[in-house]
Design a protein around this motif. Structure first.
Motif, PDB file in Angstrom:
ATOM      1  N   TYR A   8       0.827  -1.207   0.000  1.00 14.05           N
ATOM      2  CA  TYR A   8       0.000   0.000   0.000  1.00 14.05           C
ATOM      3  C   TYR A   8       0.865   1.263   0.000  1.00 14.05           C
ATOM      4  CZ  TYR A   8      -4.102  -2.893   1.225  1.00 14.05           C
ATOM      5  OH  TYR A   8      -5.122  -3.809   1.231  1.00 14.05           O
ATOM      6  N   ALA A  12       0.852   4.048  -2.995  1.00 10.37           N
ATOM      7  CA  ALA A  12       0.582   5.456  -2.701  1.00 10.37           C
ATOM      8  C   ALA A  12       1.757   6.327  -3.135  1.00 10.37           C
ATOM      9  CB  ALA A  12       0.310   5.640  -1.206  1.00 10.37           C
ATOM     10  N   ALA A  28      -5.994  12.453   1.451  1.00 12.37           N
ATOM     11  CA  ALA A  28      -5.870  11.021   1.756  1.00 12.37           C
ATOM     12  C   ALA A  28      -7.055  10.245   1.197  1.00 12.37           C
ATOM     13  CB  ALA A  28      -5.747  10.805   3.256  1.00 12.37           C
ATOM     14  N   SER A  29      -8.246  10.812   1.257  1.00 16.52           N
ATOM     15  CA  SER A  29      -9.428  10.115   0.746  1.00 16.52           C
ATOM     16  C   SER A  29      -9.345   9.922  -0.770  1.00 16.52           C
ATOM     17  CB  SER A  29     -10.708  10.871   1.112  1.00 16.52           C
ATOM     18  OG  SER A  29     -10.649  12.199   0.635  1.00 16.52           O
ATOM     19  N   ASP A  30      -8.871  10.929  -1.495  1.00 12.10           N
ATOM     20  CA  ASP A  30      -8.713  10.805  -2.944  1.00 12.10           C
ATOM     21  C   ASP A  30      -7.607   9.818  -3.290  1.00 12.10           C
ATOM     22  OD1 ASP A  30     -10.735  12.658  -3.347  1.00 12.10           O
ATOM     23  OD2 ASP A  30      -9.347  14.350  -3.526  1.00 12.10           O
ATOM     24  N   ALA A  32      -6.596   7.289  -1.427  1.00  9.56           N
ATOM     25  CA  ALA A  32      -7.089   5.949  -1.098  1.00  9.56           C
ATOM     26  C   ALA A  32      -7.990   5.409  -2.203  1.00  9.56           C
ATOM     27  CB  ALA A  32      -7.834   5.988   0.232  1.00  9.56           C
ATOM     28  N   LYS A  33      -8.842   6.257  -2.723  1.00  6.58           N
ATOM     29  CA  LYS A  33      -9.745   5.842  -3.797  1.00  6.58           C
ATOM     30  C   LYS A  33      -8.960   5.486  -5.055  1.00  6.58           C
ATOM     31  CE  LYS A  33     -13.162   8.500  -3.943  1.00  6.58           C
ATOM     32  NZ  LYS A  33     -13.972   9.693  -4.144  1.00  6.58           N
ATOM     33  N   GLU A  36      -6.886   2.320  -4.509  1.00  6.79           N
ATOM     34  CA  GLU A  36      -7.716   1.213  -4.020  1.00  6.79           C
ATOM     35  C   GLU A  36      -7.184   0.600  -2.734  1.00  6.79           C
ATOM     36  OE1 GLU A  36      -8.042  -1.385  -7.412  1.00  6.79           O
ATOM     37  OE2 GLU A  36      -9.369   0.006  -8.461  1.00  6.79           O
ATOM     38  N   LYS A  39      -9.028   3.771   3.307  1.00  9.39           N
ATOM     39  CA  LYS A  39      -8.592   5.104   3.730  1.00  9.39           C
ATOM     40  C   LYS A  39      -7.969   5.117   5.122  1.00  9.39           C
ATOM     41  CE  LYS A  39     -10.099   9.817   4.534  1.00  9.39           C
ATOM     42  NZ  LYS A  39     -10.059   9.987   5.977  1.00  9.39           N
ATOM     43  N   LEU A  42      -4.520   3.567   4.928  1.00  7.02           N
ATOM     44  CA  LEU A  42      -3.607   4.430   4.190  1.00  7.02           C
ATOM     45  C   LEU A  42      -3.245   5.672   5.002  1.00  7.02           C
ATOM     46  CD1 LEU A  42      -2.013   4.922   1.617  1.00  7.02           C
ATOM     47  CD2 LEU A  42      -4.037   6.068   0.685  1.00  7.02           C
ATOM     48  N   SER A  43      -4.200   6.216   5.732  1.00 10.71           N
ATOM     49  CA  SER A  43      -3.925   7.402   6.548  1.00 10.71           C
ATOM     50  C   SER A  43      -2.842   7.123   7.581  1.00 10.71           C
ATOM     51  CB  SER A  43      -5.205   7.887   7.238  1.00 10.71           C
ATOM     52  OG  SER A  43      -6.097   8.388   6.281  1.00 10.71           O
TER      53      SER A  43
END
Length: 132
Positions: A8, A12, A28-30, A32-33, A36, A39, A42-43
């Motif tokens: 991951y 990223a 972070a939300s964008d 993560a999307k 894939e 979130k 990934l955060s």
């Protein structure tokens, strides 16, 4: 061989290297999307990378994550070490705690050379190069 956390983090990093800059930050939300990745997970990875100086972040309405030109010169292996907190290439392929040169596991001699070569390659590969 690479953990989900490392996979991951590298996904990223590649996305950020291709799409971010000091003037173009990514939430972070964008991120993560687009890569894939969950979130929340990934955060945590991004926070760890940010605290160690491998990625930059800014809070606020125009905030987000990004790489500076200097950070793009970091090695891919630096990112792996930052998220794993250990030398993943130095651990046993069979996850045995007592595996080493003096007490090798069944795979040790077959995989040691390949692991060393991969580690050297990742130590020389910059984030900028990884994103190309």
């Amino acid at each position: 061989m690479l953990s989900k956390t490392t996979q991951y983090a590298l996904k990223a990093a590649v996305y950020l290297a291709k799409n971010s800059s000091v003037d173009r930050k990514i939430l972070a939300s964008d991120l993560a999307k687009n890569v894939e990745v969950p979130k929340a997970f990934l955060s945590k990875i991004l926070q760890r990378l940010s605290s160690k100086g491998y990625v930059s972040s800014t809070k606020g309405p125009n905030g987000g994550y990004y790489f500076t030109p200097e950070q793009l010169q970091n090695a891919a292996y630096d990112v792996i070490l930052a998220v794993e907190n250990r030398d993943v290439m130095g651990h046993c392929a069979m996850s045995l705690t007592a595996c080493n040169e003096q007490n090798p596991c069944a795979l040790h001699e077959h995989i040691a050379v390949a692991k060393s070569a991969l580690k050297r390659s990742l130590e020389q590969l910059t984030l900028h190069e990884l994103a190309q």
